[in-house]
Design a protein around this motif. Sequence first.
Motif, PDB file in Angstrom:
ATOM      1  N   HIS A 326       0.831  -1.201   0.000  1.00  0.00           N
ATOM      2  CA  HIS A 326       0.000   0.000   0.000  1.00  0.00           C
ATOM      3  C   HIS A 326       0.868   1.254   0.000  1.00  0.00           C
ATOM      4  O   HIS A 326       0.598   2.210  -0.734  1.00  0.00           O
ATOM      5  N   ALA A 327       1.929   1.264   0.809  1.00  0.00           N
ATOM      6  CA  ALA A 327       2.805   2.428   0.866  1.00  0.00           C
ATOM      7  C   ALA A 327       3.548   2.655  -0.437  1.00  0.00           C
ATOM      8  O   ALA A 327       3.867   3.796  -0.793  1.00  0.00           O
ATOM      9  N   ASP A 328       3.826   1.574  -1.192  1.00  0.00           N
ATOM     10  CA  ASP A 328       4.502   1.698  -2.483  1.00  0.00           C
ATOM     11  C   ASP A 328       3.534   1.940  -3.638  1.00  0.00           C
ATOM     12  O   ASP A 328       3.973   2.036  -4.784  1.00  0.00           O
ATOM     13  N   GLY A 329       2.244   2.000  -3.354  1.00  0.00           N
ATOM     14  CA  GLY A 329       1.294   2.384  -4.385  1.00  0.00           C
ATOM     15  C   GLY A 329       0.668   1.250  -5.161  1.00  0.00           C
ATOM     16  O   GLY A 329       0.128   1.482  -6.242  1.00  0.00           O
ATOM     17  N   ASP A 330       0.706   0.019  -4.657  1.00  0.00           N
ATOM     18  CA  ASP A 330       0.058  -1.103  -5.334  1.00  0.00           C
ATOM     19  C   ASP A 330      -1.056  -1.623  -4.429  1.00  0.00           C
ATOM     20  O   ASP A 330      -0.866  -2.575  -3.662  1.00  0.00           O
ATOM     21  N   GLU A 331      -2.220  -1.003  -4.525  1.00  0.00           N
ATOM     22  CA  GLU A 331      -3.332  -1.391  -3.667  1.00  0.00           C
ATOM     23  C   GLU A 331      -3.896  -2.754  -4.067  1.00  0.00           C
ATOM     24  O   GLU A 331      -4.419  -3.478  -3.223  1.00  0.00           O
ATOM     25  N   ILE A 332      -3.783  -3.121  -5.349  1.00  0.00           N
ATOM     26  CA  ILE A 332      -4.270  -4.428  -5.790  1.00  0.00           C
ATOM     27  C   ILE A 332      -3.463  -5.538  -5.121  1.00  0.00           C
ATOM     28  O   ILE A 332      -4.019  -6.518  -4.616  1.00  0.00           O
ATOM     29  N   ALA A 333      -2.132  -5.396  -5.104  1.00  0.00           N
ATOM     30  CA  ALA A 333      -1.307  -6.396  -4.432  1.00  0.00           C
ATOM     31  C   ALA A 333      -1.582  -6.411  -2.933  1.00  0.00           C
ATOM     32  O   ALA A 333      -1.562  -7.488  -2.308  1.00  0.00           O
ATOM     33  N   ALA A 334      -1.838  -5.261  -2.338  1.00  0.00           N
ATOM     34  CA  ALA A 334      -2.139  -5.208  -0.905  1.00  0.00           C
ATOM     35  C   ALA A 334      -3.414  -5.983  -0.591  1.00  0.00           C
ATOM     36  O   ALA A 334      -3.448  -6.812   0.337  1.00  0.00           O
TER      37      ALA A 334
END
Length: 455
Positions: A326-334
């Motif tokens: 989430h902090a790196d900008g990949d909400e799908i992976a989160a």
Amino acid sequence: MQALHAHARIKRSAVVTLLCLGAGLAILLYQQRYALSWLGVDHAAIRDWWQGEGLYAYRSPDHRVGTALSPVAALLLAPAARLPLPVTGWLLALAGLAALVLGLVALAGPVARRYGKPRGRTVLVAAALALLTEPVRSTLGLGALDLLLFALVTADVVALRRSAWARSRAAWWPGPPASQPVRSSASALRRGWADRSPVAVLRRGWATGTWAGVGIGIATALAVSPAIFLLYLMVSRQWRAALIALGTTATLLTGAALIAPGTTAAWFGSVLPQIDRSGPPDAPANQSLAGVLDRLYDTAGTPVLIWLSFAVLLLAVGLIRARSAHADGDEIAAFTLVGLTAAAIGPVSRIHELIWILPAVLILVDAAARQRFPARRPLRPRRVPGAGYAVAAALIYLLLVLDPIWTAGWNGYAFVLILLLNVLPWRPGVASAIPVRRGPAPARRTPAIPGPRGS
């Protein structure tokens, strides 16, 4: 020119017709194979409920199992219980198929756009491939609600992404909000902020993603396992979405308690702690950590202390890695990591509940493509860039396509769950739920449990 357009329309219509026929044939085959056994128990229990019996008093005459539906899910399916079981099964299967396609629009659509591929064609191919996997086959054949839950949770990914876009546009524009370009739908809606009509309010809410959390809240009220997504929203400090999700769940459960107080009390009091209500926990279909330990120790019950120890460890790993994604900008992976965590640590996670392995395969494919076609030339080019991710995606998809007779016996799904939970990469900046900042980003602490990232 008109002849060419007409020919293209006829071709598209023929393709859509063939896809619909193929999907209908697949649903028919799956329902014949699994005989809607899951839905049959729920259907009969709700019919007895209509006649004044207790919802959870029903037991199947064949396997002596009962329904584990929440009161909210039972009320949702209550009108369909008036219909014959095959009709209810087809309605639920069509709704699940539509939910799968909509979820893939949100997950596979951005990947197709990034590589310049047609989004519609990519989504259709991804849906056809997903339709062949065992989690989707068993969900449609058994008559479970897992595809609907998947779509509800995925809807919040879209809402969080829209919210980040809206806040980024508001932060980037140097002038007053009314002077923003009309090409942005959010800025156009902001110009008409004084419009309080219901249509305008809904449009503003859709454009700015203020409804983030509603999908998770509804899914948590329908089942128990999506509650871990609410915990993730708190861990990642997305407080607004977490409060909306919590309020939605509380509202639905309160409404169910007002409509059916006895059933709601029975669900909280006796049904939730009864994990073997829908079948024995040591059955091969239970691919959670608890099921593996139960079969490994060959005891009458799950070794609780060992299961809790490893479950807490997996929960910590999953949430920490999801927060880093989430902090790196990949909400799908989160969200995918959270879904894998829920399936791994749950006391009972049958194969049709492992739907979050599908977006994990998509992430692996995207990570392989990002290494194959990087945005900038790497310092040390590899001979076959992205081969590891591509092979992993192919092997996991092959596992999902094979019959569970060949895979569930050696706990193949459980091993894949735990492996993906620890090594699934994320792709920085793919689907961020954080407003993008101009200039250098502030220094961020190294996560306690680092993980691979797609280059």
